[in-house]
Motif scaffolding. Structure first.
Motif, PDB file in Angstrom:
ATOM      1  N   MET A 177       0.820  -1.208   0.000  1.00  0.00           N
ATOM      2  CA  MET A 177       0.000   0.000   0.000  1.00  0.00           C
ATOM      3  C   MET A 177       0.858   1.263   0.000  1.00  0.00           C
ATOM      4  O   MET A 177       0.352   2.344  -0.278  1.00  0.00           O
ATOM      5  N   THR A 178       2.153   1.142   0.280  1.00  0.00           N
ATOM      6  CA  THR A 178       3.056   2.294   0.187  1.00  0.00           C
ATOM      7  C   THR A 178       3.308   2.636  -1.268  1.00  0.00           C
ATOM      8  O   THR A 178       3.190   3.790  -1.684  1.00  0.00           O
ATOM      9  N   ASP A 179       3.629   1.595  -2.065  1.00  0.00           N
ATOM     10  CA  ASP A 179       3.851   1.777  -3.499  1.00  0.00           C
ATOM     11  C   ASP A 179       2.573   1.636  -4.310  1.00  0.00           C
ATOM     12  O   ASP A 179       2.591   1.813  -5.525  1.00  0.00           O
ATOM     13  N   MET A 180       1.468   1.244  -3.641  1.00  0.00           N
ATOM     14  CA  MET A 180       0.168   1.027  -4.280  1.00  0.00           C
ATOM     15  C   MET A 180       0.276  -0.002  -5.421  1.00  0.00           C
ATOM     16  O   MET A 180      -0.092   0.261  -6.567  1.00  0.00           O
ATOM     17  N   THR A 181       0.771  -1.214  -5.086  1.00  0.00           N
ATOM     18  CA  THR A 181       0.909  -2.279  -6.081  1.00  0.00           C
ATOM     19  C   THR A 181       0.446  -3.623  -5.524  1.00  0.00           C
ATOM     20  O   THR A 181       0.509  -3.873  -4.325  1.00  0.00           O
ATOM     21  N   LEU A 182      -0.016  -4.466  -6.435  1.00  0.00           N
ATOM     22  CA  LEU A 182      -0.234  -5.887  -6.203  1.00  0.00           C
ATOM     23  C   LEU A 182       0.784  -6.619  -7.065  1.00  0.00           C
ATOM     24  O   LEU A 182       1.055  -6.197  -8.200  1.00  0.00           O
ATOM     25  N   GLU A 183       1.347  -7.723  -6.558  1.00  0.00           N
ATOM     26  CA  GLU A 183       2.299  -8.506  -7.355  1.00  0.00           C
ATOM     27  C   GLU A 183       2.101  -9.979  -7.042  1.00  0.00           C
ATOM     28  O   GLU A 183       1.846 -10.355  -5.896  1.00  0.00           O
ATOM     29  N   VAL A 184       2.224 -10.838  -8.079  1.00  0.00           N
ATOM     30  CA  VAL A 184       2.039 -12.281  -7.955  1.00  0.00           C
ATOM     31  C   VAL A 184       3.339 -12.985  -8.346  1.00  0.00           C
ATOM     32  O   VAL A 184       3.969 -12.618  -9.347  1.00  0.00           O
ATOM     33  N   PHE A 185       3.695 -14.010  -7.559  1.00  0.00           N
ATOM     34  CA  PHE A 185       4.908 -14.799  -7.791  1.00  0.00           C
ATOM     35  C   PHE A 185       4.549 -16.275  -7.899  1.00  0.00           C
ATOM     36  O   PHE A 185       3.699 -16.771  -7.167  1.00  0.00           O
ATOM     37  N   VAL A 186       5.212 -16.979  -8.820  1.00  0.00           N
ATOM     38  CA  VAL A 186       5.112 -18.434  -8.924  1.00  0.00           C
ATOM     39  C   VAL A 186       6.535 -18.972  -8.883  1.00  0.00           C
ATOM     40  O   VAL A 186       7.382 -18.543  -9.675  1.00  0.00           O
TER      41      VAL A 186
END
Length: 186
Positions: A142-151
């Protein structure tokens, strides 16, 4: 970072699950089946059919996350041709956070912001493999306002956010063949 819930559980009184943090106790459903899979990635895993088997953790303020968070789990998908909710704090219309496998060879991670869902949908064709263990993780910053997904420890995509999640009073549920599920805030 503080781990809030994990599935290193032990059975208690035949219907209760106790997570390793001691904060949130869960209740397993469909009691007549053995839900431990003894061929887990790091030990016994929890196994649910995705229809009427699941584990549910009652609503707790420690699971209501509207800031930075990380979801991490090992998953053994048998069938990538059906929608599977791996983890959700809420339901299909109102989720504080969720992580799903979609029939379209995609992973979806997101949240409900009070009026609509915000989510990232990433293509995992030839990355997420059925009938073997895969490590999945998702972050909400929420600081950088991002969602990220890892596999398997590799980023599969990110999304810039324009809204924030809201908390709810709904249960946290887990489904699928899972192991080492962790929810961390911070």
């Amino acid at each position: 970072n503080r781990t809030l819930s994990a599935d290193e559980v032990r059975e208690h009184a035949n219907t209760k699950l106790v997570d390793q943090t001691g904060i949130n106790n869960g209740t397993r459903f469909k009691f007549n089946e053995n839900f431990f899979n003894y061929s887990g990635k790091l030990g016994p895993g929890l196994q649910f059919d995705g229809f009427d088997d699941r584990v549910s953790f009652a609503d707790s303020s420690s699971l209501d996350l509207n800031g930075n968070m990380t979801l991490s789990l090992w998953v053994y998908p048998y069938d990538l041709n059906k929608n599977q909710t791996l983890l959700a704090k809420g339901n299909a219309t109102y989720a504080n956070y969720f992580f799903d496998i979609k029939t379209t060879n995609k992973l979806e991670f997101g949240f409900y912001n009070g009026t609509s869902f915000t989510s990232i949908l990433v293509d995992v064709s030839n990355i997420l493999v059925s009938n073997q263990w895969n490590h999945l993780a998702a972050t909400r910053n929420m600081t950088d306002m991002t969602l990220e997904v890892f596999v398997n420890n590799r980023s599969q995509g990110s999304l810039t956010l324009n809204s924030t999640p809201i908390v709810n009073n709904l249960a946290l549920t887990l489904g699928g063949l899972l192991e080492e599920n962790k929810i961390s805030q911070g």
